[in-house]
Design an enzyme around this catalytic site. Sequence first.
Site, PDB file in Angstrom:
ATOM      1  N   GLY A 271      -4.555  -3.743   4.037  1.00 16.89           N
ATOM      2  CA  GLY A 271      -4.716  -2.513   3.272  1.00 16.89           C
ATOM      3  C   GLY A 271      -4.272  -1.224   3.917  1.00 16.89           C
ATOM      4  O   GLY A 271      -4.233  -0.192   3.251  1.00 16.89           O
ATOM      5  N   GLU A 305      -5.645  -8.899   7.870  1.00 15.85           N
ATOM      6  CA  GLU A 305      -4.638  -9.479   6.967  1.00 15.85           C
ATOM      7  C   GLU A 305      -3.643  -8.407   6.515  1.00 15.85           C
ATOM      8  O   GLU A 305      -3.495  -8.152   5.319  1.00 15.85           O
ATOM      9  CB  GLU A 305      -5.326 -10.051   5.722  1.00 15.85           C
ATOM     10  CG  GLU A 305      -6.409 -11.074   6.006  1.00 15.85           C
ATOM     11  CD  GLU A 305      -7.270 -11.368   4.759  1.00 15.85           C
ATOM     12  OE1 GLU A 305      -7.078 -10.741   3.700  1.00 15.85           O
ATOM     13  OE2 GLU A 305      -8.145 -12.247   4.874  1.00 15.85           O
ATOM     14  N   GLY A 307      -0.323  -6.610   5.311  1.00 18.98           N
ATOM     15  CA  GLY A 307       0.936  -7.011   4.676  1.00 18.98           C
ATOM     16  C   GLY A 307       1.903  -5.843   4.678  1.00 18.98           C
ATOM     17  O   GLY A 307       2.826  -5.756   5.488  1.00 18.98           O
ATOM     18  N   ARG A 308       1.607  -4.886   3.789  1.00 21.55           N
ATOM     19  CA  ARG A 308       2.500  -3.739   3.610  1.00 21.55           C
ATOM     20  C   ARG A 308       2.866  -3.050   4.923  1.00 21.55           C
ATOM     21  O   ARG A 308       4.041  -2.765   5.186  1.00 21.55           O
ATOM     22  CB  ARG A 308       1.812  -2.728   2.693  1.00 21.55           C
ATOM     23  CG  ARG A 308       2.686  -1.546   2.325  1.00 21.55           C
ATOM     24  CD  ARG A 308       1.859  -0.435   1.685  1.00 21.55           C
ATOM     25  NE  ARG A 308       0.947  -0.898   0.690  1.00 21.55           N
ATOM     26  CZ  ARG A 308       1.212  -0.972  -0.619  1.00 21.55           C
ATOM     27  NH1 ARG A 308       2.365  -0.566  -1.077  1.00 21.55           N
ATOM     28  NH2 ARG A 308       0.303  -1.417  -1.461  1.00 21.55           N
ATOM     29  N   CYS A 379      17.172  -2.641 -20.372  1.00 21.70           N
ATOM     30  CA  CYS A 379      16.845  -1.992 -21.639  1.00 21.70           C
ATOM     31  C   CYS A 379      15.356  -1.708 -21.737  1.00 21.70           C
ATOM     32  O   CYS A 379      14.626  -2.346 -22.508  1.00 21.70           O
ATOM     33  CB  CYS A 379      17.291  -2.879 -22.789  1.00 21.70           C
ATOM     34  SG  CYS A 379      19.035  -3.225 -22.661  1.00 21.70           S
ATOM     35  N   GLU A 380      14.879  -0.797 -20.949  1.00 22.25           N
ATOM     36  CA  GLU A 380      13.470  -0.380 -20.940  1.00 22.25           C
ATOM     37  C   GLU A 380      13.434   1.065 -20.445  1.00 22.25           C
ATOM     38  O   GLU A 380      14.075   1.374 -19.427  1.00 22.25           O
ATOM     39  CB  GLU A 380      12.648  -1.175 -19.906  1.00 22.25           C
ATOM     40  CG  GLU A 380      12.515  -2.636 -20.159  1.00 22.25           C
ATOM     41  CD  GLU A 380      11.191  -3.019 -20.792  1.00 22.25           C
ATOM     42  OE1 GLU A 380      10.314  -2.150 -21.016  1.00 22.25           O
ATOM     43  OE2 GLU A 380      11.052  -4.214 -21.059  1.00 22.25           O
ATOM     44  N   TYR A 407       6.414  -5.811  -0.975  1.00 21.99           N
ATOM     45  CA  TYR A 407       6.232  -5.863  -2.422  1.00 21.99           C
ATOM     46  C   TYR A 407       7.508  -5.425  -3.156  1.00 21.99           C
ATOM     47  O   TYR A 407       7.442  -4.765  -4.189  1.00 21.99           O
ATOM     48  CB  TYR A 407       5.010  -5.031  -2.846  1.00 21.99           C
ATOM     49  CG  TYR A 407       3.749  -5.448  -2.119  1.00 21.99           C
ATOM     50  CD1 TYR A 407       3.199  -6.711  -2.335  1.00 21.99           C
ATOM     51  CD2 TYR A 407       3.132  -4.619  -1.175  1.00 21.99           C
ATOM     52  CE1 TYR A 407       2.062  -7.125  -1.651  1.00 21.99           C
ATOM     53  CE2 TYR A 407       1.994  -5.033  -0.487  1.00 21.99           C
ATOM     54  CZ  TYR A 407       1.464  -6.278  -0.730  1.00 21.99           C
ATOM     55  OH  TYR A 407       0.351  -6.698  -0.044  1.00 21.99           O
TER      56      TYR A 407
HETATM   57  N1  LLP Z   1      -5.529  -9.587   1.908  1.00 19.20           N
HETATM   58  C1  LLP Z   1      -5.803  -9.712   0.596  1.00 19.20           C
HETATM   59  C2  LLP Z   1      -6.914 -10.574   0.179  1.00 19.20           C
HETATM   60  C3  LLP Z   1      -5.028  -9.011  -0.356  1.00 19.20           C
HETATM   61  O1  LLP Z   1      -5.306  -9.134  -1.642  1.00 19.20           O
HETATM   62  C4  LLP Z   1      -3.962  -8.189   0.068  1.00 19.20           C
HETATM   63  C5  LLP Z   1      -3.131  -7.463  -0.870  1.00 19.20           C
HETATM   64  C6  LLP Z   1      -3.703  -8.108   1.459  1.00 19.20           C
HETATM   65  C7  LLP Z   1      -4.517  -8.803   2.345  1.00 19.20           C
HETATM   66  C8  LLP Z   1      -2.604  -7.278   2.020  1.00 19.20           C
HETATM   67  O2  LLP Z   1      -2.790  -5.910   1.774  1.00 19.20           O
HETATM   68  P1  LLP Z   1      -1.765  -4.849   2.367  1.00 19.20           P
HETATM   69  O3  LLP Z   1      -1.951  -4.811   3.865  1.00 19.20           O
HETATM   70  O4  LLP Z   1      -0.390  -5.289   2.009  1.00 19.20           O
HETATM   71  O5  LLP Z   1      -2.136  -3.591   1.717  1.00 19.20           O
HETATM   72  N2  LLP Z   1       1.931  -5.027  -5.128  1.00 19.20           N
HETATM   73  C9  LLP Z   1       1.144  -3.895  -4.718  1.00 19.20           C
HETATM   74  C10 LLP Z   1       0.188  -4.253  -3.595  1.00 19.20           C
HETATM   75  C11 LLP Z   1      -0.757  -5.375  -3.954  1.00 19.20           C
HETATM   76  C12 LLP Z   1      -1.690  -5.764  -2.835  1.00 19.20           C
HETATM   77  C13 LLP Z   1      -2.443  -6.977  -3.181  1.00 19.20           C
HETATM   78  N3  LLP Z   1      -3.291  -7.495  -2.150  1.00 19.20           N
HETATM   79  C14 LLP Z   1       2.084  -2.756  -4.313  1.00 19.20           C
HETATM   80  O6  LLP Z   1       3.305  -2.934  -4.388  1.00 19.20           O
HETATM   81  O7  LLP Z   1       1.648  -1.657  -3.981  1.00 19.20           O
END
Ligand code: LLP
Length: 454
Positions: A271, A305, A307-308, A379-380, A407
């Site tokens: 997050g 965890e 990601g981003r 087309c949107e 993402y």
């Molecule tokens: N752990 C769990 C259980 C999650 O649901 C997520 C993200 C993460 C870790 C990783 O979170 P991060 O570090 O990436 O914030 N598609 C959206 C973001 C969706 C995130 C969903 N869950 C966007 O493009 O902003």
Amino acid sequence: MSNSESQASINDTVTVQTEQGLYIDPAALTAHFSALEYHDEALYIEGASVDELAQHYDTPCYVYSKQAILDVYQAYSDSFAALEHQICYAVKANSNLAVLGVLAKAGAGFDIVSRGELMRVLAAGGEASKVVFSGVGKTRGDIEFALNQGIACFNVESVAELTLINEVAQQLDKLAPISLRVNPDVDAKTHPYISTGLKDNKFGIAHELALEVYTQAASLAHIDIIGIDCHIGSQLTEVEPFVAALDKVIELIQGLSAKGIELQHVDLGGGLGVRYIDESPVSIEEFAQALLPKLTELGLTVFFEPGRSVVANAGVLLTGVKVLKPTQHKNFAIVDAAMNDLIRPALYQAEMAVIPSKLPSRGIDTEGTQPWDIVGAICETGDFLAKDRLLTLATDDILAITGAGAYGFVMSSNYNSRPRAAEVMVAGEQHQLIRKRETIEDLYANETLWQNED
Ligand code: LLP
């Protein structure tokens, strides 16, 4: 543009908001991204020229810096070095095998949400024993596969899931390691679509019910309680919600201990936000400083965890300007990437920077600088990548959309029968195709004509 300075309100050194639109200073922006730099007014990602990459691989094309990914992973690992920890990269942010492979080699674990993601991790050389399995809808097949592979932990999101895991583990004569994902009811102060830790969200087990469900879990013969988990949302720029969530989790850990349930790890999810344009998220080091005292006192292994934050700013989406369409009200630059390639602007009103591959004469005061909507050919009306951006554009220019490593490709689709983009990884001056562009034939290769008699 004339008179831009007098109309402008300067919010920081990177952006200038005028009545006509937002100007993003490309050189000032890239100063914030380790992998991007203008040399002799040409944009480079690590040691590779963006124009040359665009020519070599064609556009639209995602490009990722290997070093930028590793740097962030290392920053997490170093910042929590004082504790037993495991960084489980959230595969959903970017699941390309090359990205997973680079992280696996660096020692990362992985957070997965499907059997598909687990198979990718294994194909990339990741270890099942460093995998945590999140997600609200794990199927019997998912659970069976994960148990057979020997994953580290299931992050359980409901009582029904707990019962199912116990049942599958019994059939396989195994003990399933679990954490409960608790929903701490903390406001992550982020976009509602990516906020997950509120009562209204579908995720996790309510904080008030957690002790009861843990007690239930403790009575199941094939469940091994090893941890506690929470994830409150994505693109969080402040540290306070993480601290608030940790406080709630600590309260539960103490409650569990009083019941004789001792845990081995605490998983604080992902997050942490990134700077897309002019956001100022807390750094990984500040994030760690805020959490370390409480975590040290707990004495448990810590899982994260992210990601981003690992991949977003390691990646760009390269796109070519195809048609310039000034109208009386708006100027549209139609580019060869579209919402099918990058849906974040359309889905979350995400603002991502669009910068040119060449700098000369691209300043805010350059003659010819105009507000443009950067749009795709779909087309949107929702098919836009950026709106009202002050840019100097010509047909065939190459543009880079920054912050696209997370993402981006993973959320792309074939809408309008558009083949998905190529993906490339760069390390120094080396570059490699890590996913070839789909062909149009690929798009209908699994389809058949109706073959019955009419
Ligand atoms: N752990 C769990 C259980 C999650 O649901 C997520 C993200 C993460 C870790 C990783 O979170 P991060 O570090 O990436 O914030 N598609 C959206 C973001 C969706 C995130 C969903 N869950 C966007 O493009 O902003």
